[in-house]
Write a protein that holds these residues in place. Structure first.
Motif, mmCIF file in Angstrom:
data_model
loop_
_atom_site.group_PDB
_atom_site.id
_atom_site.type_symbol
_atom_site.label_atom_id
_atom_site.label_comp_id
_atom_site.label_asym_id
_atom_site.label_seq_id
_atom_site.Cartn_x
_atom_site.Cartn_y
_atom_site.Cartn_z
ATOM 1 N N ASP A 103 0.849 -1.195 0.000
ATOM 2 C CA ASP A 103 0.000 0.000 0.000
ATOM 3 C C ASP A 103 0.882 1.241 0.000
ATOM 4 O O ASP A 103 1.566 1.509 0.990
ATOM 5 N N ASN A 104 0.865 1.993 -1.099
ATOM 6 C CA ASN A 104 1.683 3.199 -1.230
ATOM 7 C C ASN A 104 0.789 4.368 -1.634
ATOM 8 O O ASN A 104 0.851 4.860 -2.763
ATOM 9 N N PRO A 105 -0.080 4.821 -0.700
ATOM 10 C CA PRO A 105 -1.099 5.817 -1.070
ATOM 11 C C PRO A 105 -0.533 7.175 -1.442
ATOM 12 O O PRO A 105 -1.229 7.979 -2.072
ATOM 13 N N TYR A 106 0.714 7.453 -1.051
ATOM 14 C CA TYR A 106 1.283 8.776 -1.322
ATOM 15 C C TYR A 106 2.192 8.761 -2.549
ATOM 16 O O TYR A 106 2.782 9.786 -2.895
ATOM 17 N N GLY A 107 2.324 7.605 -3.184
ATOM 18 C CA GLY A 107 3.136 7.507 -4.388
ATOM 19 C C GLY A 107 4.601 7.801 -4.153
ATOM 20 O O GLY A 107 5.285 8.352 -5.024
ATOM 21 N N LYS A 108 5.117 7.416 -2.989
ATOM 22 C CA LYS A 108 6.499 7.730 -2.635
ATOM 23 C C LYS A 108 7.472 6.678 -3.154
ATOM 24 O O LYS A 108 7.146 5.490 -3.258
ATOM 25 N N SER A 109 8.683 7.127 -3.465
ATOM 26 C CA SER A 109 9.772 6.175 -3.673
ATOM 27 C C SER A 109 10.081 5.520 -2.343
ATOM 28 O O SER A 109 10.100 6.188 -1.303
ATOM 29 N N TYR A 110 10.316 4.220 -2.361
ATOM 30 C CA TYR A 110 10.564 3.536 -1.090
ATOM 31 C C TYR A 110 11.607 2.434 -1.279
ATOM 32 O O TYR A 110 11.817 1.918 -2.381
ATOM 33 N N PHE A 111 12.252 2.099 -0.178
ATOM 34 C CA PHE A 111 13.259 1.036 -0.152
ATOM 35 C C PHE A 111 12.930 0.123 1.015
ATOM 36 O O PHE A 111 12.727 0.590 2.145
ATOM 37 N N VAL A 112 12.863 -1.176 0.759
ATOM 38 C CA VAL A 112 12.555 -2.162 1.807
ATOM 39 C C VAL A 112 13.860 -2.814 2.250
ATOM 40 O O VAL A 112 14.527 -3.499 1.461
ATOM 41 N N ARG A 113 14.201 -2.611 3.523
ATOM 42 C CA ARG A 113 15.495 -3.114 4.015
ATOM 43 C C ARG A 113 15.503 -4.614 4.253
ATOM 44 O O ARG A 113 16.558 -5.238 4.283
ATOM 45 N N ARG A 114 14.346 -5.225 4.447
ATOM 46 C CA ARG A 114 14.326 -6.637 4.823
ATOM 47 C C ARG A 114 13.694 -7.506 3.738
ATOM 48 O O ARG A 114 12.925 -8.404 4.014
ATOM 49 N N ASP A 115 14.031 -7.226 2.490
ATOM 50 C CA ASP A 115 13.483 -8.012 1.396
ATOM 51 C C ASP A 115 14.169 -9.363 1.234
ATOM 52 O O ASP A 115 13.916 -10.080 0.283
ATOM 53 N N GLY A 116 15.032 -9.688 2.155
ATOM 54 C CA GLY A 116 15.749 -10.956 2.077
ATOM 55 C C GLY A 116 17.193 -10.751 1.663
ATOM 56 O O GLY A 116 17.516 -9.873 0.866
ATOM 57 N N LEU A 117 18.066 -11.568 2.213
ATOM 58 C CA LEU A 117 19.492 -11.464 1.911
ATOM 59 C C LEU A 117 19.816 -12.190 0.614
ATOM 60 O O LEU A 117 19.239 -13.235 0.294
ATOM 61 N N SER A 118 20.745 -11.637 -0.125
ATOM 62 C CA SER A 118 21.247 -12.327 -1.304
ATOM 63 C C SER A 118 22.091 -13.517 -0.862
ATOM 64 O O SER A 118 22.476 -13.633 0.314
ATOM 65 N N GLY A 119 22.383 -14.403 -1.812
ATOM 66 C CA GLY A 119 23.220 -15.561 -1.472
ATOM 67 C C GLY A 119 24.578 -15.143 -0.933
ATOM 68 O O GLY A 119 25.094 -15.733 0.026
ATOM 69 N N LYS A 120 25.142 -14.098 -1.531
ATOM 70 C CA LYS A 120 26.452 -13.621 -1.072
ATOM 71 C C LYS A 120 26.366 -13.073 0.347
ATOM 72 O O LYS A 120 27.243 -13.337 1.185
ATOM 73 N N ASP A 121 25.293 -12.304 0.621
ATOM 74 C CA ASP A 121 25.151 -11.716 1.952
ATOM 75 C C ASP A 121 24.913 -12.787 3.015
ATOM 76 O O ASP A 121 25.333 -12.636 4.169
ATOM 77 N N ILE A 122 24.233 -13.865 2.639
ATOM 78 C CA ILE A 122 24.033 -14.961 3.592
ATOM 79 C C ILE A 122 25.377 -15.554 4.004
ATOM 80 O O ILE A 122 25.606 -15.880 5.178
ATOM 81 N N LEU A 123 26.290 -15.658 3.044
ATOM 82 C CA LEU A 123 27.606 -16.233 3.343
ATOM 83 C C LEU A 123 28.421 -15.349 4.287
ATOM 84 O O LEU A 123 29.132 -15.849 5.162
ATOM 85 N N ILE A 124 28.310 -14.013 4.109
ATOM 86 C CA ILE A 124 29.129 -13.115 4.931
ATOM 87 C C ILE A 124 28.400 -12.642 6.181
ATOM 88 O O ILE A 124 28.976 -11.928 7.002
ATOM 89 N N ALA A 125 27.124 -13.033 6.335
ATOM 90 C CA ALA A 125 26.318 -12.543 7.457
ATOM 91 C C ALA A 125 26.941 -12.805 8.822
ATOM 92 O O ALA A 125 26.989 -11.894 9.666
ATOM 93 N N PRO A 126 27.443 -14.008 9.139
ATOM 94 C CA PRO A 126 27.978 -14.232 10.493
ATOM 95 C C PRO A 126 29.072 -13.232 10.881
ATOM 96 O O PRO A 126 29.087 -12.723 12.007
ATOM 97 N N TRP A 127 29.968 -12.933 9.931
ATOM 98 C CA TRP A 127 31.063 -12.001 10.239
ATOM 99 C C TRP A 127 30.513 -10.601 10.483
ATOM 100 O O TRP A 127 30.882 -9.940 11.452
#
Length: 380
Positions: free
Chosen positions: A40-64
Motif C-alpha cells: 500500500d503506497n497511497p502517497y506515491g512515494k519512492s521507497y526502499f525495503v530493508r528486509r526483502d531478504g538477503l542475497s546468497g552472497k550476503d548470507i555467506l558473509i552474514a555471520p562475520w
C-alpha cells in the motif's frame, strides 16, 4: 529539503503520525526507508525495503558482519554487503538530505550509514523504543553509542526523554514534540449524554478489563450509559466474557478494529473517553497516546492514568481525570466524578482548547521542520 522517513512498516493505518510525516514533511518532499512493505503506497512515494531478504552472497558473509556490528555498534541491525550497497544507492539516487528515523530502533540501524554518507540523521522516540526496548543493558549500550551519531532527538513526551536519561542515554539537542492531531478533522459535535468510548488494542498495556469493570460499576444507576470499544487483540475475548459475567452486554458494544475515519466520527459525539494505560510486565509503556489527543480535540472528557506522557496532556480536574495505574477503585470513582461534573460542556470546551493549543499537528509539523532546519543551519 528532501527527507527520508525511516520506519518499521509502510504503510500502517494506525501510525497516523508517521504517515503524516511521509505525506507532508517539507511539503511532501520525502522518500521512505522501511523494514516491511505490505503493498500500500497511497502517497506515491519512492521507497526502499530493508528486509526483502538477503542475497546468497550476503548470507555467506552474514555471520562475520553480524558479529562485527554487534561489537562495534552494539546491534546487529545494520545493513551490510549488497543490501548496504543497494540502500546507499537508493539514498544517493533520491538526493536525500536528511533522515528522520521514526523510532529509536530504526535509528540504530541507519545512523552509522548516515554518518558514512555525510547525511544528518534525527530520531523520534514514541513509546516502546524508550521503554520496553531499553530493559536490557545491551540495548541501552547500543543507544549510548548511537546518540553521538545523531544530529538531534525528538520525543512525543518528556516522560520518554526522562526514561532514557535514567540510563544515561541523552542528547544535547533533544526536543518534545507530540505526535499531534488534525484539529480541523477531529472536532466536537453535539455530545450524546452518557456515551463512553475506549480505543486501542486489547492488550495488557491498555488494561481493558479494568476499563470495563470501572464503567460497569460507575454507571449502575444510569441505564442510558453506553460504552463503545474499538480495537482488537488478545484480551478481546476475555473482555467480552467479563461483560457477559457482570451483566452489561446491553450497555457495551465491541466494534473490533475500525478505520480511522470511523473512530473520528464516533469520537466527535462521544462525551467521555476511557483509557486505563499501565506499564506492561515487559516494561512497555505509552509515549503520549494519539487516541487521547484525538479525544481531547473532539471535546471528550478523558478519564485515564498517571502513566507515561498522559499527565502532560490532561490537566486533572480541568480537562479530565487521572488515577494511578491499576487503581481499579480510583478509576471507578473518577468515572463517577466525571458523570457528576456540574458543567460538562465547559470541561469539553477546555479539552478542545488544550488540543488546539498543544496538539495541532499542522503547527507541530512546522515546529519539527524548524528544529531540523535550525540544527542543520548551526552545523554549517
Amino acid at each position: 529539503m528532501r527527507a527520508a522517513i525511516a520506519t518499521g512498516e509502510y504503510h500502517l493505518g494506525g501510525e497516523t503520525f508517521i504517515n503524516r510525516h511521509i505525506e507532508h514533511l517539507f511539503g511532501g518532499n520525502t522518500v521512505v526507508v522501511c523494514g516491511r512493505f505490505h503493498g500500500d503506497n497511497p502517497y506515491g512515494k519512492s521507497y526502499f525495503v530493508r528486509r526483502d531478504g538477503l542475497s546468497g552472497k550476503d548470507i555467506l558473509i552474514a555471520p562475520w558482519w553480524l558479529l562485527r556490528n554487534r561489537i562495534r555498534h552494539g546491534t546487529s541491525r545494520l545493513p551490510f554487503g549488497e543490501a548496504k550497497v543497494a540502500l546507499t544507492k537508493f539514498v544517493r539516487d533520491e538526493g536525500v538530505e536528511v533522515i528522520l528515523a521514526e523510532f529509536g530502533t530504526q535509528a540504530l540501524a541507519l545512523a552509522p550509514l548516515a554518518n558514512d554518507l555525510g547525511i544528518p540523521i534525527f530520531t523520534y522516540f514514541r513509546g516502546t523504543d524508550a521503554s520496553k526496548a531499553i530493559r536490557t543493558e545491551r540495548m541501552r549500550a547500543a543507544y549510548r553509542k548511537m546518540m553521538p551519531r545523531l544530529a538531534g532527538v525528538f520525543s512525543v513526551s518528556q516522560f520518554l526523554l526522562n526514561n532514557l536519561k535514567r540510563h544515561n542515554i541523552t542528547h544535547p539537542n533533544s526536543h518534545v514534540i507530540p505526535s499531534g492531531v488534525d484539529v480541523r478533522r477531529f472536532a466536537p459535535q453535539d455530545k450524546v449524554p452518557l456515551s463512553f468510548m475506549a480505543v486501542g488494542r486489547f492488550v495488557e498495556k491498555k488494561a481493558p478489563l479494568i476499563t470495563l469493570r470501572a464503567f460497569a460499576d460507575a454507571t449502575q444507576g444510569f441505564p442510558a450509559a453506553k460504552l463503545d470499544f474499538i480495537g482488537d487483540g488478545p484480551l478481546l475475548e476475555a473482555t467480552r466474557a467479563l461483560a457477559e459475567e457482570i451483566g452489561v452486554t446491553g450497555k457495551v458494544r465491541f466494534h473490533g478494529a475500525q478505520p480511522h475515519d470511523t473512530v473520528r466520527d464516533r469520537l466527535m459525539s462521544t462525551q467521555f473517553f476511557l483509557q486505563h494505560s499501565v506499564t506492561a510486565r515487559d516494561g512497555n509503556t505509552e509515549g503520549l497516546p494519539t487516541a487521547i489527543q484525538e479525544a481531547m480535540a473532539c471535546g471528550c472528557i478523558t478519564i485515564s492514568t498517571r502513566h507515561a506522557g498522559i499527565p502532560e496532556a490532561i490537566d486533572e480536574g480541568d480537562t479530565g481525570f487521572l488515577v494511578d495505574e491499576h487503581d481499579d477503585v480510583g478509576f471507578t470513582a473518577a468515572v463517577s466524578t466525571a458523570i457528576a461534573v456540574d458543567d460538562p460542556a465547559a470541561m469539553s470546551q477546555r479539552a478542545r482548547k488544550v488540543a488546539e493549543d498543544r496538539f495541532d499537528n499542522h503547527t507541530l509539523l512546522k515546529v519539527l521542520e524548524r528544529r531540523i532546519q535550525d540544527t542543520l543551519a548551526d552545523r554549517d
